[in-house]
Motif scaffolding. Structure first.
Motif, PDB file in Angstrom:
ATOM      1  N   SER A 121      -5.008  14.516   4.604  1.00  0.00           N
ATOM      2  CA  SER A 121      -4.572  15.898   4.559  1.00  0.00           C
ATOM      3  C   SER A 121      -4.476  16.423   5.983  1.00  0.00           C
ATOM      4  O   SER A 121      -4.771  15.703   6.931  1.00  0.00           O
ATOM      5  N   LYS A 169       0.824  -1.224   0.000  1.00  0.00           N
ATOM      6  CA  LYS A 169       0.000   0.000   0.000  1.00  0.00           C
ATOM      7  C   LYS A 169       0.852   1.266   0.000  1.00  0.00           C
ATOM      8  O   LYS A 169       0.335   2.371  -0.161  1.00  0.00           O
ATOM      9  N   ASN A 207      -0.191  17.401  -5.102  1.00  0.00           N
ATOM     10  CA  ASN A 207      -1.497  18.062  -5.190  1.00  0.00           C
ATOM     11  C   ASN A 207      -1.764  18.956  -3.979  1.00  0.00           C
ATOM     12  O   ASN A 207      -2.905  19.361  -3.752  1.00  0.00           O
ATOM     13  N   ARG A 234      -1.961  18.333  -0.850  1.00  0.00           N
ATOM     14  CA  ARG A 234      -2.718  17.829   0.301  1.00  0.00           C
ATOM     15  C   ARG A 234      -1.882  18.045   1.568  1.00  0.00           C
ATOM     16  O   ARG A 234      -2.392  18.070   2.664  1.00  0.00           O
ATOM     17  N   ASN A 236       3.240  16.150  -0.963  1.00  0.00           N
ATOM     18  CA  ASN A 236       2.194  15.759  -1.914  1.00  0.00           C
ATOM     19  C   ASN A 236       2.111  16.805  -3.028  1.00  0.00           C
ATOM     20  O   ASN A 236       1.937  17.995  -2.750  1.00  0.00           O
ATOM     21  N   ASP A 279      -1.587   5.980  -7.026  1.00  0.00           N
ATOM     22  CA  ASP A 279      -2.895   5.340  -7.183  1.00  0.00           C
ATOM     23  C   ASP A 279      -3.608   5.165  -5.834  1.00  0.00           C
ATOM     24  O   ASP A 279      -4.515   4.355  -5.703  1.00  0.00           O
ATOM     25  N   SER A 280      -3.181   5.952  -4.849  1.00  0.00           N
ATOM     26  CA  SER A 280      -3.783   5.819  -3.522  1.00  0.00           C
ATOM     27  C   SER A 280      -4.431   7.128  -3.102  1.00  0.00           C
ATOM     28  O   SER A 280      -4.029   8.204  -3.546  1.00  0.00           O
ATOM     29  N   SER A 281      -5.436   7.034  -2.246  1.00  0.00           N
ATOM     30  CA  SER A 281      -5.982   8.250  -1.657  1.00  0.00           C
ATOM     31  C   SER A 281      -4.956   8.784  -0.671  1.00  0.00           C
ATOM     32  O   SER A 281      -4.044   8.072  -0.264  1.00  0.00           O
ATOM     33  N   CYS A 282      -5.118  10.054  -0.307  1.00  0.00           N
ATOM     34  CA  CYS A 282      -4.128  10.688   0.560  1.00  0.00           C
ATOM     35  C   CYS A 282      -4.862  11.445   1.654  1.00  0.00           C
ATOM     36  O   CYS A 282      -5.888  12.053   1.402  1.00  0.00           O
TER      37      CYS A 282
END
Ligand code: ZN
Length: 372
Positions: free
Chosen positions: A312, A255, A275, A277, A273, A307-310
């Motif tokens: 914040s 993961k 993006n 986050r 990150n 490909d994973s959620s992150c």
């Protein structure tokens, strides 16, 4: 039993205010009074652990038989013959807490506060796990505790600030204000009056930044200076957003991004990150490396898989509100948001030393980080 449960669930779900006065009662010293029992796995062999938040999360406080055998207070029904014209002395816009909640619970709170139940006008109550934290692992290198996220970084930053002031001459050459800010409500989005997504921190910094260091002998020019004092303060400030980070979990190693698998007890983790986050950027990493080097604190980097959620933090929202340089970091832990989380013993000491070094050296290092 259902009505009994309903009363209790209202205690958990709702927050009551009355004329700005709030009665806060801690059940810390009470025995354990409530428990939410799960359904035995024998009765529902579900693959995932799921439940209905409205109907399957009622805590149990006792048994109905005990309630029936007790001389508890009963509801007083008042039925006025006619609608009163004005407010009389005993007119109550809301029912009394003993009528809205289970009288047992109100009595417990009253006992803890040392008052009569009739004196409780309102209260807030939050349930939490009462099991104490402990140290474990083969070499006593792990902490097993509730709410490491984010009491651990709150503790480390507080201790770092205190330690940075140990020497009587600590502030002699200080040109910055050493400030930590511990926010409520991060787990529900921070958009509350005292949350990080409010005007609270900018307002406090604004007020601090216009305070003259020495009010004696101020000229008109000095006073004009305070017009942009806040903007100048923010531009020369640095915000460290400190919230716990994810250690690599050996049971789910896939993961994690293959080159960024932070481990517990290997130092504080800088979170990155693309993006945004997390609010980290490279000037912040340069600064923090030097801060860490001066106290021998190891650092690690965390980047989530593409490909994973992150997750914040409050870093990006405060960074945007203030326009201040910001970096996100935290100690590595396992099982974040589980009722029992796992962290590293040595990381606590590392993070305290990191904050201590930051407070001690920031003013000196601040002007030496250039971005072209
Ligand atoms: Zn969290």
């Amino acid at each position: 039993m259902e009505a009994f449960g309903k009363h209790l669930s209202r205690l958990i779900d709702q927050v009551y205010f009355f004329f700005g006065v709030l009665v806060k009662v801690s059940l810390l010293t009470l025995e354990i009074v409530l428990r939410i029992p799960t359904l035995a796995i024998h009765l529902d062999r579900q693959e995932t652990f799921s439940f209905n938040k409205e109907t399957q999360l009622f805590p149990i406080a006792g048994l109905v038989a005990a309630e029936l055998n007790r001389q508890g207070k009963t509801e007083e029904s008042e039925k006025p013959d006619e609608i009163p014209n004005g407010a009389s002395e005993d007119f109550k816009p809301l029912k009394a807490p003993t009528e809205r909640h289970h009288p047992y619970v109100v009595e417990l709170i009253a006992k803890e506060a040392g008052v009569d139940p009739s004196n409780i006008i309102d209260f807030e109550m939050i349930l939490y796990d009462t099991q104490k934290a402990c140290v474990g692992g083969l070499n006593e290198e792990l902490i097993f505790s509730a709410r490491l996220d984010n009491l651990e970084m709150s503790y480390c930053s507080t201790m770092g600030l205190i330690n940075s002031l140990k020497s009587p001459t600590a502030l002699d050459k200080e040109t910055s204000i050493r400030l930590i800010s511990l926010f409520d409500h991060e787990e529900i989005g921070s958009r509350t009056a005292q949350g990080a997504d409010s005007n609270m921190l900018p307002a406090i910094i604004r007020r601090l930044s216009v305070l003259p260091a020495d009010s004696q002998g101020l000229t008109l020019d000095d006073l004009t200076d305070t017009v942009t004092a806040y903007e100048q303060t923010v531009a020369s400030s640095f915000l460290i957003s400190a919230d716990m980070a994810h250690s690599v979990n050996p049971n789910y190693a896939a993961k994690y991004e293959s080159d960024h698998r932070p481990e517990m007890n290997k130092g504080t983790v800088i979170k990155i990150n693309a993006n945004a986050r997390y609010a980290t950027n490279s000037p912040g990493i340069v600064l923090l490396q030097e801060v860490a080097r001066r106290k021998g604190v190891p650092l690690q980097l965390f980047i989530v898989r593409n490909d994973s959620s992150c997750g914040s933090t409050i870093g990006p929202m405060l960074s945007a509100a203030l326009g201040a340089r910001t970096l996100d970091l935290g100690n590595a832990q396992l099982s974040m948001h589980s009722i029992r989380e796992t962290g590293g013993v040595y990381d606590v000491e590392y993070a305290i030393r990191l904050f201590e070094s930051f407070f001690e050296h920031f003013s000196e290092l601040e002007g030496r980080i250039f971005v072209d």
